[in-house]
Write a protein that holds these residues in place. Structure first.
Motif, mmCIF file in Angstrom:
data_model
loop_
_atom_site.group_PDB
_atom_site.id
_atom_site.type_symbol
_atom_site.label_atom_id
_atom_site.label_comp_id
_atom_site.label_asym_id
_atom_site.label_seq_id
_atom_site.Cartn_x
_atom_site.Cartn_y
_atom_site.Cartn_z
ATOM 1 N N ILE A 32 0.901 -1.096 -0.003
ATOM 2 C CA ILE A 32 -0.067 -0.060 -0.057
ATOM 3 C C ILE A 32 0.741 1.262 0.086
ATOM 4 C CG2 ILE A 32 -1.703 1.152 1.069
ATOM 5 C CD1 ILE A 32 -2.820 -1.381 2.510
ATOM 6 N N SER A 33 1.954 1.296 0.678
ATOM 7 C CA SER A 33 2.683 2.413 0.817
ATOM 8 C C SER A 33 3.481 2.701 -0.513
ATOM 9 C CB SER A 33 3.596 2.196 2.122
ATOM 10 O OG SER A 33 4.558 1.156 1.999
ATOM 11 N N ALA A 34 3.871 1.483 -1.048
ATOM 12 C CA ALA A 34 4.662 1.462 -2.322
ATOM 13 C C ALA A 34 3.868 1.829 -3.453
ATOM 14 C CB ALA A 34 5.440 0.338 -2.474
ATOM 15 N N ALA A 35 2.588 1.631 -3.569
ATOM 16 C CA ALA A 35 1.743 1.703 -4.646
ATOM 17 C C ALA A 35 1.617 3.301 -5.137
ATOM 18 C CB ALA A 35 0.118 1.470 -4.219
ATOM 19 N N GLY A 36 1.651 3.659 -6.504
ATOM 20 C CA GLY A 36 1.777 4.893 -7.124
ATOM 21 C C GLY A 36 3.218 5.281 -7.049
ATOM 22 N N VAL A 37 3.632 6.224 -6.375
ATOM 23 C CA VAL A 37 5.195 6.686 -6.327
ATOM 24 C C VAL A 37 5.962 6.183 -5.251
ATOM 25 C CG1 VAL A 37 4.407 8.706 -7.804
ATOM 26 C CG2 VAL A 37 4.339 8.847 -5.205
ATOM 27 N N GLY A 38 5.793 5.261 -4.601
ATOM 28 C CA GLY A 38 6.235 4.628 -3.320
ATOM 29 C C GLY A 38 7.821 4.022 -3.793
ATOM 30 N N PRO A 39 8.536 3.934 -2.840
ATOM 31 C CA PRO A 39 9.985 3.435 -3.300
ATOM 32 C C PRO A 39 9.989 1.991 -3.650
ATOM 33 C CG PRO A 39 9.702 3.655 -1.065
ATOM 34 C CD PRO A 39 8.492 4.360 -1.535
ATOM 35 N N ILE A 40 10.644 1.676 -4.665
ATOM 36 C CA ILE A 40 11.049 0.082 -5.083
ATOM 37 C C ILE A 40 11.294 -0.832 -3.986
ATOM 38 C CG2 ILE A 40 12.042 -1.639 -6.330
ATOM 39 C CD1 ILE A 40 12.538 0.570 -8.538
ATOM 40 N N ALA A 41 11.972 -0.181 -2.884
ATOM 41 C CA ALA A 41 12.317 -0.961 -1.456
ATOM 42 C C ALA A 41 11.107 -1.523 -0.990
ATOM 43 C CB ALA A 41 13.362 0.028 -0.632
ATOM 44 N N HIS A 42 10.207 -0.789 -0.851
ATOM 45 C CA HIS A 42 8.801 -1.041 -0.246
ATOM 46 C C HIS A 42 8.276 -2.257 -1.007
ATOM 47 C CE1 HIS A 42 7.922 2.404 2.480
ATOM 48 N NE2 HIS A 42 9.004 1.908 2.567
ATOM 49 N N TRP A 43 8.227 -2.408 -2.175
ATOM 50 C CA TRP A 43 7.994 -3.378 -2.964
ATOM 51 C C TRP A 43 8.726 -4.749 -2.592
ATOM 52 C CZ3 TRP A 43 3.321 -3.463 -4.638
ATOM 53 C CH2 TRP A 43 2.855 -2.270 -5.219
ATOM 54 N N GLU A 44 10.063 -4.718 -2.484
ATOM 55 C CA GLU A 44 10.964 -5.741 -2.282
ATOM 56 C C GLU A 44 10.656 -6.320 -0.859
ATOM 57 O OE1 GLU A 44 14.915 -4.750 -4.661
ATOM 58 O OE2 GLU A 44 14.756 -3.754 -2.825
ATOM 59 N N ILE A 45 10.231 -5.104 0.188
ATOM 60 C CA ILE A 45 9.843 -5.648 1.579
ATOM 61 C C ILE A 45 8.627 -6.247 1.480
ATOM 62 C CG2 ILE A 45 9.109 -4.687 4.137
ATOM 63 C CD1 ILE A 45 11.046 -2.452 3.302
ATOM 64 N N ALA A 46 7.611 -5.856 0.745
ATOM 65 C CA ALA A 46 6.221 -6.630 0.683
ATOM 66 C C ALA A 46 6.640 -8.169 0.288
ATOM 67 C CB ALA A 46 5.481 -5.970 -0.134
ATOM 68 N N MET A 47 7.698 -8.287 -0.691
ATOM 69 C CA MET A 47 7.743 -9.536 -1.503
ATOM 70 C C MET A 47 8.444 -10.430 -0.175
ATOM 71 S SD MET A 47 6.575 -9.551 -4.431
ATOM 72 C CE MET A 47 7.324 -10.800 -5.012
ATOM 73 N N ALA A 48 9.433 -9.812 0.237
ATOM 74 C CA ALA A 48 10.069 -10.514 1.536
ATOM 75 C C ALA A 48 9.244 -10.955 2.395
ATOM 76 C CB ALA A 48 11.340 -9.766 1.952
ATOM 77 N N CYS A 49 8.378 -10.246 2.847
ATOM 78 C CA CYS A 49 7.159 -10.620 4.044
ATOM 79 C C CYS A 49 6.458 -11.896 3.679
ATOM 80 C CB CYS A 49 6.211 -9.465 3.917
ATOM 81 S SG CYS A 49 7.076 -8.183 5.131
ATOM 82 N N ILE A 50 6.241 -11.988 2.397
ATOM 83 C CA ILE A 50 5.407 -13.325 2.089
ATOM 84 C C ILE A 50 6.572 -14.454 1.919
ATOM 85 C CG2 ILE A 50 3.957 -14.320 0.106
ATOM 86 C CD1 ILE A 50 2.763 -11.929 1.523
ATOM 87 N N VAL A 51 7.829 -14.182 1.484
ATOM 88 C CA VAL A 51 8.698 -15.214 1.453
ATOM 89 C C VAL A 51 8.784 -15.706 2.918
ATOM 90 C CG1 VAL A 51 10.951 -16.021 0.987
ATOM 91 C CG2 VAL A 51 9.555 -14.452 -0.546
ATOM 92 N N ILE A 52 8.958 -14.914 3.559
ATOM 93 C CA ILE A 52 9.038 -15.214 5.282
ATOM 94 C C ILE A 52 8.019 -16.043 5.651
ATOM 95 C CG2 ILE A 52 9.655 -14.477 7.727
ATOM 96 C CD1 ILE A 52 11.284 -11.858 6.302
ATOM 97 N N ALA A 53 6.644 -15.522 5.202
ATOM 98 C CA ALA A 53 5.575 -16.250 5.725
ATOM 99 C C ALA A 53 5.494 -17.603 5.225
ATOM 100 C CB ALA A 53 4.233 -15.616 5.061
ATOM 101 N N GLY A 54 6.281 -17.944 3.936
ATOM 102 C CA GLY A 54 6.268 -19.251 3.275
ATOM 103 C C GLY A 54 7.246 -20.285 4.171
ATOM 104 N N VAL A 55 8.182 -19.464 4.584
ATOM 105 C CA VAL A 55 9.226 -20.184 5.378
ATOM 106 C C VAL A 55 8.536 -20.609 6.610
ATOM 107 C CG1 VAL A 55 11.474 -20.072 6.401
ATOM 108 C CG2 VAL A 55 11.083 -19.260 4.256
ATOM 109 N N LEU A 56 7.935 -19.822 7.462
ATOM 110 C CA LEU A 56 7.304 -19.953 8.806
ATOM 111 C C LEU A 56 6.267 -21.270 8.671
ATOM 112 C CD1 LEU A 56 6.952 -16.433 10.127
ATOM 113 C CD2 LEU A 56 8.484 -18.236 10.838
ATOM 114 N N ASP A 57 5.540 -21.087 7.299
ATOM 115 C CA ASP A 57 4.479 -21.962 7.139
ATOM 116 C C ASP A 57 5.027 -23.561 6.862
ATOM 117 O OD1 ASP A 57 1.438 -22.729 6.211
ATOM 118 O OD2 ASP A 57 2.673 -23.512 4.323
ATOM 119 N N GLY A 58 6.154 -23.535 6.289
ATOM 120 C CA GLY A 58 6.892 -24.754 6.442
ATOM 121 C C GLY A 58 7.460 -25.397 7.407
#
Length: 266
Positions: A32-58
């Protein structure tokens, strides 16, 4: 006299499941914070959060079995967490990243991913006590599991982060890919599970080395590594279908042989 209360070991797997849920929702917050003109780093953090969720799920299920802390509550919590972290959260991230720019049906494509994830989990829960589960009894899964589906759905984002090409952010490409992954999740395609994979004793050292190198690659170049993992997973799907076909043929041949023996004896 035994003391009342719930042992702490029973809370550990559920706490990990709750953490996975929180990481999934945190990914949406950064999208949400990256949508529009937000920094690319926030997209990377968003992706990393889902990856970490996948690790925890395993981890949560294996820790529950290790601690002998399995429970119906834990199973239900795990399913709800998976639906949010690997269905709702990826759908919202993809919508905010690309699908919101579609003149029509962008939101429908995002909904399709979330709904298909929920349907896949509901099917899994409905069959969990069923006596007849051909895929599971052979060591395979039915369809693409929710964490893998979320990872595959993010393939256009991986490509965008690796190459910087805006082509991969085009809503048309993202919409088609999202619908394709959504259908894979609810399909009857036999996919490999951990129990269906076998290593020869002489290959264990090489497998451990590969796991170590994979971990290093994820740290140094995560998006390219995840892209390679997703490509490898998709390439394995035809092999898993062929492997399950061989299992079905062997079972059918054994059943026919058993019928022939019983018929001759009678």
């Amino acid at each position: 006299m035994s003391r009342g209360g719930l042992p702490f070991r029973a809370l550990a797997p559920n706490a990990i499941t709750a953490m996975a849920l929180c990481f999934g929702l945190t990914g949406v917050r950064y999208a949400i914070s990256a949508a529009g003109v937000g920094p690319i780093a926030h997209w990377e953090i968003a992706m990393a959060c889902i990856v970490i969720a996948g690790v925890l799920d395993g981890m949560d299920g294996r820790i529950a079995r290790l601690l002998r802390a399995q429970s119906k509550f834990g199973a239900e919590l795990d399913s709800l967490s998976d639906n949010i972290a690997f269905g709702v959260a990826p759908a919202l991230i993809l919508f905010l990243w690309s699908l919101q720019y579609a003149p029509r049906f962008g939101w429908i494509a995002a909904l399709a991913l979330a709904v298909c994830c929920a349907l896949r989990l509901a099917r899994f829960n409905a069959r969990i006590d069923a006596d007849e589960q051909p895929h599971k009894s052979a060591g395979f899964l039915t369809g693409v599991p929710a964490p893998a589906g979320a990872g595959l759905a993010f393939t256009p984002i991986y490509l965008w982060l690796v190459t910087g090409e805006e082509l991969f952010r085009h809503w048309g490409l993202v919409m088609v890919w999202t619908l394709f992954i959504a259908l894979l999740m609810i399909s009857n395609v036999a996919t490999y599970s951990w129990s269906s994979l076998r290593l020869k004793p002489g290959h264990r050292i090489f497998a451990l080395a590969m796991v170590g190198l994979l971990a290093a690659a994820l740290i140094t170049n995560p998006w390219f590594t995840l892209l390679v993992i997703c490509a490898g997973y998709l390439m394995l799907v035809p092999f898993s279908m062929a492997a399950y076909g061989r299992v079905k043929r062997r079972r059918r041949a054994s059943a026919d042989a058993g019928d022939a023996v019983s018929g001759s004896s009678s």
